[in-house]
Design a protein around this motif. Sequence first.
Motif, PDB file in Angstrom:
ATOM      1  N   LYS A   1      -3.258 -10.025   2.064  1.00 20.97           N
ATOM      2  CA  LYS A   1      -2.534 -11.046   1.071  1.00 20.97           C
ATOM      3  C   LYS A   1      -0.656 -10.810   1.747  1.00 20.97           C
ATOM      4  CE  LYS A   1      -4.973 -12.754  -2.716  1.00 20.97           C
ATOM      5  NZ  LYS A   1      -5.172 -12.138  -4.140  1.00 20.97           N
ATOM      6  N   CYS A   2      -0.659  -9.121   2.176  1.00 18.13           N
ATOM      7  CA  CYS A   2       0.508  -8.660   2.571  1.00 18.13           C
ATOM      8  C   CYS A   2       0.779  -8.972   3.938  1.00 18.13           C
ATOM      9  CB  CYS A   2       1.045  -7.726   2.340  1.00 18.13           C
ATOM     10  SG  CYS A   2       0.636  -7.083   0.692  1.00 18.13           S
ATOM     11  N   GLY A   3      -0.451  -9.908   4.967  1.00 20.36           N
ATOM     12  CA  GLY A   3      -0.302  -9.762   6.475  1.00 20.36           C
ATOM     13  C   GLY A   3      -0.314  -8.574   7.324  1.00 20.36           C
ATOM     14  N   GLU A   4      -0.431  -7.813   6.571  1.00 17.63           N
ATOM     15  CA  GLU A   4      -0.778  -6.275   7.233  1.00 17.63           C
ATOM     16  C   GLU A   4      -2.283  -6.305   7.949  1.00 17.63           C
ATOM     17  OE1 GLU A   4       0.441  -3.341   7.790  1.00 17.63           O
ATOM     18  OE2 GLU A   4       2.227  -4.194   8.382  1.00 17.63           O
ATOM     19  N   ILE A   5      -2.738  -7.140   8.934  1.00 17.89           N
ATOM     20  CA  ILE A   5      -4.570  -7.630   8.787  1.00 17.89           C
ATOM     21  C   ILE A   5      -4.565  -6.281   9.720  1.00 17.89           C
ATOM     22  CG2 ILE A   5      -5.564  -8.996  10.502  1.00 17.89           C
ATOM     23  CD1 ILE A   5      -4.424 -10.214   7.945  1.00 17.89           C
ATOM     24  N   GLY A   6      -3.844  -5.478  10.612  1.00 16.46           N
ATOM     25  CA  GLY A   6      -4.841  -3.852  11.075  1.00 16.46           C
ATOM     26  C   GLY A   6      -4.373  -3.215  10.001  1.00 16.46           C
TER      27      GLY A   6
END
Length: 489
Positions: free
Chosen positions: A372-377
């Motif tokens: 949800k915070c965009g930290e896919i890694g």
Amino acid sequence: MMFTNRLTPTNLPSFLHLTFQKLSNKKLLSSSIFIQKLPEEQPHQANTLSFATLHSHSNLEQTKQNHALLIKTFETHFNYSQFSPLAQYNFLISSYIKNNQPGTAVNVYAYMRKNGTEVDNFTLPTILRACSQVLMSQLGAEIHGFAVKNGLDMDVFVSNALIQMYGECGSVESSRLVFDKMADRDIFSWSTMIRSCHKGRLFDEALELIRKMQFLEMRPSEVAMINMVNLFADIANIEMGKAIHACVMRNGKNEKLGVALATSLIDMYAKCGNLASAKRLFDGLDQRSVVSWTAMIAGYIRCRKFKDGTRLFVQMIEENVFPSEITMLSLIIECGFVGGLEMGKWLHAYMFRNGCSFSSALSTALIDMYGKCGEIGSAKALFDSEKRKDVVIYSAMISAYAQAHYIDEAFELFVQMRESQVGPNEMTVVGLLSLCAEAGALDLGKWIHAYIEKRGVGVDVVMKTAVMDMYAKCGDIHGAHRLFSEATS
């Protein structure tokens, strides 16, 4: 008292006033805001009460020893106990449940039924609690049928347990059917039904039940008031919450609020954005449970006061109150909800530094938060580190890809999931359909639709809406209209 069509902060105090004389000399329950009084905690028949009293001193090891002795007793056909076999079985089931072993309790019940052992109105509410804990709605429905067949469904304790079991398993309609058929309802019947409607997000029905309680001049218990406050918190109705708070303060004879009700009020004020009132209540608590700390810290996170939340978390540790798994789960979920990446990372680092075990639920919450915070890694690294991947973890990672618009990676993971013999759930499929809708990938969306129909994945209103939305956003208006017609015919 006049019946009103609308429950308001003005008429709520008169509804609540009747109960406070009874409650003012009684310590409020010290349970968390998430737990309500269960039916088996109410008085039962005399022949089981003495055993229940004995049970309160039994830990898991003692329970296992008693279980072994019971088996040995029956094998030798010699009764070493002054209690009947039924009382002993009831003791075992109740003790296993209180020691967080609901599965074992279910096995004991199955053994009783297999051997034709008598079952009474103490056994059924207790085993229904186990069904609630492990979400065994099918077994709960079978027990319901057994109760009807044997005339036990008219017992108020059995009915209350059925309402709760169906509510916890997500079948509010079945809860309501049981409630409506009850000839005599006590305050726990009303309280449990309100909680079931609240859990099922049927907020209007929950409010209607409160109105009916008001009309019937039912005296709400502590648990009922907590359920009401929790309802008002989730619908952000701060005025109704304030009305209950004001009644408690006016009628409490200057006594301190109990931890459970105070914690519910803290949670309500925080969810409604009134952190000043929440903090004032929190500071006024003589004893703060880990749930009280969790509610206040989660309130800061929800209102994006991350520094205050971090500071209070550190203070909690300094006062030797250590976070439970539910605490960490609640705070991580809040971070994901408001996009509090740095706070989420800080909590993740705390767990890592302190050697906290990462349960499946915690790992899933962290993956969801990072997604949800965009930290896919970070989400992918956590996902890869999980040795046992279930459908929930797969779904969380697919959802993370979907939110980042990584369509290829999401479908590759879906294929990997199928190859691992893990079947998708609603969350998995809705995530993929949403991704197809955003990317305009009609062919992939049609493939997912065909997969749903071929594999018999459970389809509800949410999934039907997602499929229609996918067709519409991908430009296939005729397909969307056809599905709409089928759904409404």
